[in-house]
Design a protein around this motif. Structure first.
Motif, PDB file in Angstrom:
ATOM      1  N   UNK A  19      21.321 -27.177  12.083  1.00 27.03           N
ATOM      2  CA  UNK A  19      20.483 -25.979  12.025  1.00 27.03           C
ATOM      3  C   UNK A  19      20.550 -25.188  13.334  1.00 27.03           C
ATOM      4  N   UNK A  22      17.007 -19.442  15.113  1.00 22.67           N
ATOM      5  CA  UNK A  22      17.113 -17.992  15.241  1.00 22.67           C
ATOM      6  C   UNK A  22      16.089 -17.531  16.274  1.00 22.67           C
ATOM      7  N   UNK A  24      13.306 -16.266  16.005  1.00 21.96           N
ATOM      8  CA  UNK A  24      11.920 -16.626  15.685  1.00 21.96           C
ATOM      9  C   UNK A  24      11.622 -18.070  16.084  1.00 21.96           C
ATOM     10  N   UNK A  25      12.558 -18.943  15.777  1.00 23.09           N
ATOM     11  CA  UNK A  25      12.377 -20.346  16.172  1.00 23.09           C
ATOM     12  C   UNK A  25      12.307 -20.465  17.693  1.00 23.09           C
ATOM     13  N   UNK A  27      11.439 -18.120  19.861  1.00 23.70           N
ATOM     14  CA  UNK A  27      10.156 -17.562  20.327  1.00 23.70           C
ATOM     15  C   UNK A  27       9.035 -18.557  20.122  1.00 23.70           C
ATOM     16  N   UNK A  28       9.076 -19.205  18.975  1.00 22.62           N
ATOM     17  CA  UNK A  28       8.004 -20.134  18.647  1.00 22.62           C
ATOM     18  C   UNK A  28       7.918 -21.258  19.683  1.00 22.62           C
ATOM     19  N   UNK A 168       9.595 -27.004  10.121  1.00 29.40           N
ATOM     20  CA  UNK A 168       9.017 -25.684  10.347  1.00 29.40           C
ATOM     21  C   UNK A 168       7.635 -25.586   9.709  1.00 29.40           C
ATOM     22  N   UNK A 302      14.028 -19.404   1.515  1.00 26.39           N
ATOM     23  CA  UNK A 302      13.941 -19.945   2.865  1.00 26.39           C
ATOM     24  C   UNK A 302      14.716 -21.266   2.952  1.00 26.39           C
ATOM     25  N   UNK A 305      18.361 -20.514   3.180  1.00 29.61           N
ATOM     26  CA  UNK A 305      18.717 -20.031   4.522  1.00 29.61           C
ATOM     27  C   UNK A 305      18.893 -21.209   5.483  1.00 29.61           C
TER      28      UNK A 305
ATOM     29  N   UNK B 146       3.048 -16.290  16.308  1.00 28.81           N
ATOM     30  CA  UNK B 146       3.945 -16.494  15.172  1.00 28.81           C
ATOM     31  C   UNK B 146       3.701 -17.848  14.551  1.00 28.81           C
ATOM     32  N   UNK B 148       4.610 -20.538  11.052  1.00 33.20           N
ATOM     33  CA  UNK B 148       5.600 -20.841  10.011  1.00 33.20           C
ATOM     34  C   UNK B 148       5.002 -20.943   8.619  1.00 33.20           C
ATOM     35  N   UNK B 149       3.671 -20.994   8.533  1.00 29.48           N
ATOM     36  CA  UNK B 149       3.083 -21.245   7.225  1.00 29.48           C
ATOM     37  C   UNK B 149       2.841 -19.931   6.496  1.00 29.48           C
ATOM     38  N   UNK B 150       2.855 -20.003   5.208  1.00 26.86           N
ATOM     39  CA  UNK B 150       2.487 -18.860   4.400  1.00 26.86           C
ATOM     40  C   UNK B 150       1.139 -19.126   3.767  1.00 26.86           C
ATOM     41  N   UNK B 158       6.321 -15.921  10.643  1.00 30.74           N
ATOM     42  CA  UNK B 158       7.754 -15.980  10.938  1.00 30.74           C
ATOM     43  C   UNK B 158       8.556 -15.777   9.658  1.00 30.74           C
ATOM     44  N   UNK B 159       8.063 -16.371   8.575  1.00 30.56           N
ATOM     45  CA  UNK B 159       8.834 -16.315   7.330  1.00 30.56           C
ATOM     46  C   UNK B 159       8.919 -14.877   6.813  1.00 30.56           C
ATOM     47  N   UNK B 162      11.182 -12.847   9.144  1.00 31.82           N
ATOM     48  CA  UNK B 162      12.571 -13.185   8.883  1.00 31.82           C
ATOM     49  C   UNK B 162      13.119 -12.430   7.681  1.00 31.82           C
TER      50      UNK B 162
END
Ligand code: SF4
Lengths: 574, 167
Positions: A19, A22, A24-25, A27-28, A168, A302, A305, B146, B148-150, B158-159, B162
């Motif tokens: 993996x 990106x 976002x990851x 930044x996180x 994630x 997702x 991806x 940010x 990851x959960x919806x 983030x999702x 993206x």
């Protein structure tokens, strides 16, 4: 403070097989480092008390041990790039004592970091897309997977995309970061369970339903520790599109009803045990039916991806047999042994999976020096598409090595004391840190592992014995997984003396079982001898290639107990 | 007690009624779950009644009263006890739109979690408010930019981001 050695830069031609973070990851995890840096500052200035700071330092992998802090770095699903391994070596040199310890949950522990340095260490990790998030604390821990994922010949599907997908989802979860207790998830996609899915809070197995669609068999309530339980199937088949929703339902039931009055009864295994799997299943199914599923509608895209990141390396078309390999095996017996013990079948013709044992005779199980880490990084760049794995047996795997290259690799490993040909054998011992490091320990475990491996230092004898898993824990928390060792050793304290309880018949696989106690505890120096007697009895009784566990199952526990009783009568104090 | 709303320490328009206290004619009142029925009977459903509940309350016990309530305060007996986060989710799922308050020793470090699960306000004891002042709570809002959960409330999923980036 970043490290910018040029050798950290990944080789340009090394293919991306795992993996890729990106922006976002990235930044996180940077945000998490900044948050932790602030928390350390607020702890030092007094805004947070030690008790309040504790869950946040644990969520960032920082433990307080016997002598010092310990930092536990996540190696999600056990996959590492050469670049990441080099970074681990650099951190060991710069902020620790030049080595690290690979654990049974695909993590790496540094035993000597300073609190004040940890934000810098986390930043150095973040630069190579690594972190220590949720490697500790009462939250969803690092998701572990089969270390042969993606290359095993017995695989339905590579479990790593699912593991990354879950990583994630579980990261800094708003609802599930203050659970009754820690929560561990393991996943396998193969027909052999190398991830011990029955010994986890949630175990996931990739399965196909009758129409051939891949989904998940969900197991809950497994776990070791002071009350070991084998997990139970809560649902035979959950389609991929529903996985996160189903897990959320489980987590919500656990978060609401898991016990919080006693930390030893707070794991989900106790909830399942006390209420019964039927009740928990009904509660989970009800929650699953009631919850809003619209939030999960984008999950399949997702997942795709994430999955697209896990590409196979550019394998060459090779014949399945390598004449070079055959010749080298004939010429060099030590290499021949290495191949027969440490090399496994790869799904692609002409390639092999190599297990590098971190259990040299008399060594500390799972420890690797920074020098060895660099050797492994270089070796996998040269021979293995720049990818490494960490196994829950505390070994390192090179997952794709050409059979033609095996001899050259072996020579490299030999020079770095990394070629011990004992993968899966009696000296490939899993051991927790025990009293040498751990503040909870009731006895030593590393020295016991060393003594056993010395006792069996004759490699020919080890090969004759064959596969045999010994697992050692330094207290009833069972981090060394002794319950699922064919031979388990548990270090206790009795009247100020170390006393070791031996169990037989544990099994981490699909036919999982918890070991049974052999008899009264024995002293530290008797452990190797007792094990030797058990092994000798097994050798005398086994049918052809029968494994230890199978002989034990066939003959029954009582026969093995007798072995020791007879020894006792002969005068040994057992 | 100090009340935090949108990162600021604010005045609390609500008053928590002790169980032994007589029932006043007016004002915004928070009563215990045991007194809720009587309070609603006495004052009607004008939104001036709120309830204080334990984090173990079963949601269906509260569902009938939800449209009449102006505030629900969920107890956090300790910052390590995360049951209130799940209960908040259930309260919101049942369609409750009024103020949802987390009451207890919650830390600024948990602010994002609380907001994510549907809380509006946080009520903490004074000694904690002294150590963790307004600046820390304000900063805490920005810490989890940010997620990851919806399905959770967040300033930046983030999702979703993206998906936008790839569309
Ligand atoms: S089993 Fe006990 S001694 Fe060993 S690491 Fe775990 S807590 Fe420490």
């Amino acid at each position: 403070m970043s490290i910018n050695h040029s050798n950290t830069v990944s080789r340009i031609n090394s293919p991306k097989t795992t993996y890729q973070y990106d922006e976002f990851d990235k930044d996180f995890i940077r945000e998490r480092v900044a948050e932790f840096r602030e928390q350390v500052r607020r702890r030092l200035e007094g805004s947070l008390t030690e008790e309040e700071f504790r869950p946040f330092r644990l969520m960032n992998g920082l433990y307080l041990q016997l002598h010092a802090y310990m930092l536990r770095v996540a190696i999600p699903y056990g996959t590492l790039t050469s670049q990441q391994m080099r970074r681990l070596a650099e951190i060991a040199d710069r902020w620790d004592k030049g080595y690290g310890h690979f654990t049974t949950r695909q993590n790496l522990q540094y035993n000597w970091p300073k609190l004040i340095d940890t934000p810098d260490i986390l930043e150095a990790l973040a630069e190579v897309d690594m972190h220590a998030i949720q490697t500790s604390g009462n939250c969803i821990r690092n998701v572990t997977a089969d270390h042969f994922a993606g290359v095993a010949a017995d695989e339905i599907e590579d479990p790593r995309p699912t593991a990354e997908f879950l990583r994630q989802w579980a990261s800094a979860h708003p609802e599930f970061s203050f659970l009754p207790r820690k929560f561990k998830i393991a996943i396998t996609g193969a027909t052999h369970d190398r991830a011990a899915t029955l010994a986890h809070d949630i175990g996931l197995r990739l399965v196909k339903n009758t129409s051939g669609d891949v989904g998940y068999c969900v197991i809950i309530g497994g776990g070791l520790g002071r009350s070991p339980f084998i997990g139970k199937i809560i649902r035979e088949y959950v389609p991929r599109t529903e996985l996160l929703a189903y897990l959320e339902a489980i987590m919500r039931v656990y978060n609401r009803y898991g016990r919080r009055d006693n930390k030893y009864k707070a794991r989900i295994k106790i909830l399942v045990h006390e209420k019964g799997i039927e009740t928990i299943r009904a509660a989970v199914e009800k929650e699953f039916a009631t919850m809003d599923h619209t939030a999960f509608q984008q999950d399949p895209q997702e997942f795709e991806r994430v999955a697209a990141s896990f590409v196979s390396p550019p394998y060459e078309a090779l014949p399945s047999e390598s004449s070079k390999l055959t010749k080298a095996r004939l010429e060099t017996p030590a290499f021949d042994h290495f191949v027969s013990v440490n090399v496994s079948e790869h799904k692609i013709a002409g390639y092999a999976i190599v297990t590098v044992s971190l259990k040299p005779i008399n060594g500390i199980p799972g420890d690797a020096t920074s020098h060895q880490m660099r050797i492994l990084a270089d070796a996998c760049d040269r021979f293995g598409f720049g990818e490494l794995r960490v196994s829950h047996e505390q070994n390192i795997i090179l997952p794709h090595v050409k059979k033609d290259d095996l001899f050259a690799l072996w020579q490299t490993l030999t020079a770095a004391d990394l070629a011990t040909a004992n993968a899966g054998l009696v000296s490939d011992i899993i051991s927790c840190p025990g009293l040498d490091y751990c503040s909870l320990a009731t006895a030593r475990s590393i020295p016991i592992a060393q003594a056993i491996s010395q006792r069996f230092s004759d490699m020919a004898r080890q090969r004759r014995i064959g596969k045999l898993g010994i697992k050692i824990s330094g207290c009833i928390n069972a981090c060394g997984h002794h319950h699922i060792g064919a031979i388990g050793v548990l270090g206790l304290e009795k009247k100020g003396q170390e006393s070791y309880q031996i169990t037989l018949g544990g099994d981490p696989g699909f036919s999982a079982s918890i070991g049974e106690i052999l008899g009264p505890g024995v002293s530290a120096d008797q452990v190797p001898e007792v094990i030797e007697h058990l092994v000798d009895f097994y050798l005398a009784e086994r049918h052809e290639t029968e494994a230890f566990i199978d002989t034990w199952r066939r003959l029954g526990h009582a026969r093995f107990k007798d072995v020791l009783r007879r020894e006792g009568e002969d005068g040994a104090d057992i | 007690m100090a009340l935090i709303s949108k990162g600021d320490f604010v005045r609390d328009p609500w008053r928590r009624l002790a169980d032994e206290e007589a029932f006043p004619e007016n004002g915004k009142l928070i009563v215990s779950y045991e007194r809720l029925d009587n309070a609603l009977k006495a004052r009607g459903a004008n939104g001036d009644i709120g309830v204080f509940i334990d984090n173990t309350l079963e949601i269906d016990k509260l569902t009938p009263a939800l449209p009449k309530l102006g505030l629900i305060a969920i107890a956090f007996p300790s910052f390590a006890d995360g049951r209130g986060f799940s209960l908040a989710r259930l309260v919101r799922r049942e369609g409750y739109r009024g103020e949802l308050r987390a009451s207890g020793r919650l830390l600024a470090d948990q602010y994002a979690h609380a907001l994510g699960c549907g809380f509006d306000t946080i009520e903490i004891p004074d000694d904690l408010a002294q150590r963790q002042d307004e600046t820390q709570w304000r900063a805490a809002i920005r810490v989890h930019q940010r997620t990851y959960q919806r399905g959770y409330i967040s300033s930046g999923s983030i999702l979703d981001a993206r998906r936008k980036a790839t569309q």
